[in-house]
Design a protein around this motif. Sequence first.
Motif, PDB file in Angstrom:
ATOM      1  N   ASP A 146      -5.363 -15.201   4.393  1.00  0.00           N
ATOM      2  CA  ASP A 146      -6.574 -14.329   3.280  1.00  0.00           C
ATOM      3  C   ASP A 146      -5.647 -12.852   2.663  1.00  0.00           C
ATOM      4  OD1 ASP A 146      -8.658 -15.820   3.158  1.00  0.00           O
ATOM      5  OD2 ASP A 146      -9.160 -15.124   5.999  1.00  0.00           O
ATOM      6  N   ILE A 147      -5.686 -12.587   1.252  1.00  0.00           N
ATOM      7  CA  ILE A 147      -4.624 -11.776   0.520  1.00  0.00           C
ATOM      8  C   ILE A 147      -5.854 -11.246   0.233  1.00  0.00           C
ATOM      9  CG2 ILE A 147      -3.276 -10.665  -0.768  1.00  0.00           C
ATOM     10  CD1 ILE A 147      -1.922 -14.081  -0.698  1.00  0.00           C
ATOM     11  N   VAL A 148      -6.570  -9.786   0.613  1.00  0.00           N
ATOM     12  CA  VAL A 148      -6.646  -8.500   0.370  1.00  0.00           C
ATOM     13  C   VAL A 148      -6.247  -7.263  -0.411  1.00  0.00           C
ATOM     14  CG1 VAL A 148      -9.155  -7.030   0.721  1.00  0.00           C
ATOM     15  CG2 VAL A 148      -8.359  -9.633   2.312  1.00  0.00           C
ATOM     16  N   TYR A 149      -6.822  -7.246  -1.832  1.00  0.00           N
ATOM     17  CA  TYR A 149      -6.819  -5.924  -2.377  1.00  0.00           C
ATOM     18  C   TYR A 149      -7.558  -4.933  -2.416  1.00  0.00           C
ATOM     19  CZ  TYR A 149      -6.585  -3.077  -6.313  1.00  0.00           C
ATOM     20  OH  TYR A 149      -6.083  -1.606  -6.940  1.00  0.00           O
ATOM     21  N   ALA A 150      -6.859  -3.958  -1.859  1.00  0.00           N
ATOM     22  CA  ALA A 150      -7.729  -2.581  -1.521  1.00  0.00           C
ATOM     23  C   ALA A 150      -6.775  -1.586  -2.901  1.00  0.00           C
ATOM     24  CB  ALA A 150      -8.409  -2.044  -0.405  1.00  0.00           C
ATOM     25  N   SER A 151      -7.651  -0.170  -2.624  1.00  0.00           N
ATOM     26  CA  SER A 151      -7.210   1.061  -2.861  1.00  0.00           C
ATOM     27  C   SER A 151      -7.850   2.262  -2.432  1.00  0.00           C
ATOM     28  CB  SER A 151      -6.825   1.133  -4.366  1.00  0.00           C
ATOM     29  OG  SER A 151      -7.857   0.735  -4.986  1.00  0.00           O
ATOM     30  N   LEU A 152      -6.484   3.133  -2.447  1.00  0.00           N
ATOM     31  CA  LEU A 152      -7.146   4.929  -2.180  1.00  0.00           C
ATOM     32  C   LEU A 152      -7.405   5.521  -3.018  1.00  0.00           C
ATOM     33  CD1 LEU A 152      -6.310   4.827   1.960  1.00  0.00           C
ATOM     34  CD2 LEU A 152      -8.352   3.856   1.072  1.00  0.00           C
ATOM     35  N   GLN A 172       1.335   0.333  -3.551  1.00  0.00           N
ATOM     36  CA  GLN A 172       2.169   1.066  -4.780  1.00  0.00           C
ATOM     37  C   GLN A 172       1.279   1.801  -4.914  1.00  0.00           C
ATOM     38  OE1 GLN A 172       4.942   0.037  -5.904  1.00  0.00           O
ATOM     39  NE2 GLN A 172       4.264   2.044  -6.914  1.00  0.00           N
ATOM     40  N   PRO A 173       2.009   3.343  -4.840  1.00  0.00           N
ATOM     41  CA  PRO A 173       1.076   4.693  -5.037  1.00  0.00           C
ATOM     42  C   PRO A 173       1.561   4.052  -6.148  1.00  0.00           C
ATOM     43  CG  PRO A 173       3.576   5.057  -3.820  1.00  0.00           C
ATOM     44  CD  PRO A 173       3.124   3.811  -3.606  1.00  0.00           C
ATOM     45  N   THR A 174       0.267   4.687  -7.306  1.00  0.00           N
ATOM     46  CA  THR A 174       0.039   5.100  -8.857  1.00  0.00           C
ATOM     47  C   THR A 174      -0.324   6.721  -8.866  1.00  0.00           C
ATOM     48  OG1 THR A 174      -2.448   4.965  -8.778  1.00  0.00           O
ATOM     49  CG2 THR A 174      -0.217   2.966  -9.149  1.00  0.00           C
ATOM     50  N   TYR A 175      -0.924   7.224 -10.065  1.00  0.00           N
ATOM     51  CA  TYR A 175      -0.946   8.967 -10.308  1.00  0.00           C
ATOM     52  C   TYR A 175      -1.854   9.136  -9.624  1.00  0.00           C
ATOM     53  CZ  TYR A 175      -4.133   7.855 -13.854  1.00  0.00           C
ATOM     54  OH  TYR A 175      -4.704   6.715 -14.853  1.00  0.00           O
ATOM     55  N   ASP A 176      -3.409   8.089  -9.127  1.00  0.00           N
ATOM     56  CA  ASP A 176      -4.926   8.732  -8.971  1.00  0.00           C
ATOM     57  C   ASP A 176      -4.737   7.698  -7.753  1.00  0.00           C
ATOM     58  OD1 ASP A 176      -4.834   5.826  -9.943  1.00  0.00           O
ATOM     59  OD2 ASP A 176      -6.657   6.442 -10.955  1.00  0.00           O
ATOM     60  N   ARG A 177      -4.030   6.675  -7.078  1.00  0.00           N
ATOM     61  CA  ARG A 177      -4.644   5.919  -6.283  1.00  0.00           C
ATOM     62  C   ARG A 177      -3.411   5.583  -5.498  1.00  0.00           C
ATOM     63  NH1 ARG A 177      -5.174   2.945 -10.561  1.00  0.00           N
ATOM     64  NH2 ARG A 177      -4.188   1.036 -10.134  1.00  0.00           N
ATOM     65  N   ILE A 178      -3.422   5.119  -4.256  1.00  0.00           N
ATOM     66  CA  ILE A 178      -2.206   3.971  -3.920  1.00  0.00           C
ATOM     67  C   ILE A 178      -2.978   2.175  -3.060  1.00  0.00           C
ATOM     68  CG2 ILE A 178      -2.800   4.382  -0.848  1.00  0.00           C
ATOM     69  CD1 ILE A 178       0.422   4.455  -0.661  1.00  0.00           C
ATOM     70  N   ASP A 193     -15.409 -10.710   7.431  1.00  0.00           N
ATOM     71  CA  ASP A 193     -14.910 -12.026   7.129  1.00  0.00           C
ATOM     72  C   ASP A 193     -13.640 -10.970   6.095  1.00  0.00           C
ATOM     73  OD1 ASP A 193     -15.328  -9.732   4.993  1.00  0.00           O
ATOM     74  OD2 ASP A 193     -16.992 -11.343   3.662  1.00  0.00           O
ATOM     75  N   ALA A 194     -12.814 -11.176   5.928  1.00  0.00           N
ATOM     76  CA  ALA A 194     -11.351 -10.941   5.684  1.00  0.00           C
ATOM     77  C   ALA A 194     -11.483  -9.455   5.131  1.00  0.00           C
ATOM     78  CB  ALA A 194     -10.478 -11.861   4.618  1.00  0.00           C
ATOM     79  N   VAL A 195     -12.472  -9.389   3.596  1.00  0.00           N
ATOM     80  CA  VAL A 195     -12.357  -7.792   3.181  1.00  0.00           C
ATOM     81  C   VAL A 195     -12.985  -7.279   4.375  1.00  0.00           C
ATOM     82  CG1 VAL A 195     -14.160  -7.343   1.867  1.00  0.00           C
ATOM     83  CG2 VAL A 195     -12.660  -9.499   1.409  1.00  0.00           C
ATOM     84  N   GLY A 196     -14.065  -7.443   5.491  1.00  0.00           N
ATOM     85  CA  GLY A 196     -15.122  -6.379   5.981  1.00  0.00           C
ATOM     86  C   GLY A 196     -13.783  -6.152   7.470  1.00  0.00           C
ATOM     87  N   ARG A 197     -13.028  -7.400   7.214  1.00  0.00           N
ATOM     88  CA  ARG A 197     -11.464  -6.741   8.891  1.00  0.00           C
ATOM     89  C   ARG A 197     -10.579  -5.428   7.604  1.00  0.00           C
ATOM     90  NH1 ARG A 197      -8.851 -11.456  10.278  1.00  0.00           N
ATOM     91  NH2 ARG A 197      -9.595 -12.478   8.316  1.00  0.00           N
ATOM     92  N   ALA A 198     -10.232  -6.141   6.674  1.00  0.00           N
ATOM     93  CA  ALA A 198      -9.062  -5.551   5.483  1.00  0.00           C
ATOM     94  C   ALA A 198      -9.687  -4.092   5.921  1.00  0.00           C
ATOM     95  CB  ALA A 198      -9.338  -5.885   4.513  1.00  0.00           C
ATOM     96  N   HIS A 199     -11.288  -3.574   5.358  1.00  0.00           N
ATOM     97  CA  HIS A 199     -11.940  -2.650   5.439  1.00  0.00           C
ATOM     98  C   HIS A 199     -11.770  -1.719   6.828  1.00  0.00           C
ATOM     99  CE1 HIS A 199     -15.461  -0.244   5.285  1.00  0.00           C
ATOM    100  NE2 HIS A 199     -15.250   0.237   4.063  1.00  0.00           N
TER     101      HIS A 199
END
Length: 104
Positions: A2-8, A45-51, A67-73
């Motif tokens: 499972d691939i999960v995309y997230a950002s901070l 990948q860091p950007t100007y407003d998030r990573i 699920d995968a999203v819950g584990r990633a979070h």
Amino acid sequence: MDIVYASLKRRHPGAAAEANEAAEAVDALWAHAQPADGLQHASAQPTYDRIDLLLYLLSRDPSDQPDAVGRAHSLISRSHRTSPLLSHRYLSPEPPVAADRTAG
């Protein structure tokens, strides 16, 4: 897999990313990963407003919780709480948005 995309989101948008910021964020994820997370690979990948983060997790039975999203979070939240880099530069992760499984 499972691939999960997230950002901070950055605490101070527009601040320049440091040269080693992506590597430090990935190191923080690995340092706080637990076997139940199923983490196999991570990139940042860091950007100007998030990573932006990509987490590659072992697939589990769809009936397993979380699920995968819950584990990633859970992993990102745990890393954010305990990593000076993540907690000082980024806001706390927002709860995942529930997927609409009835659409289609």
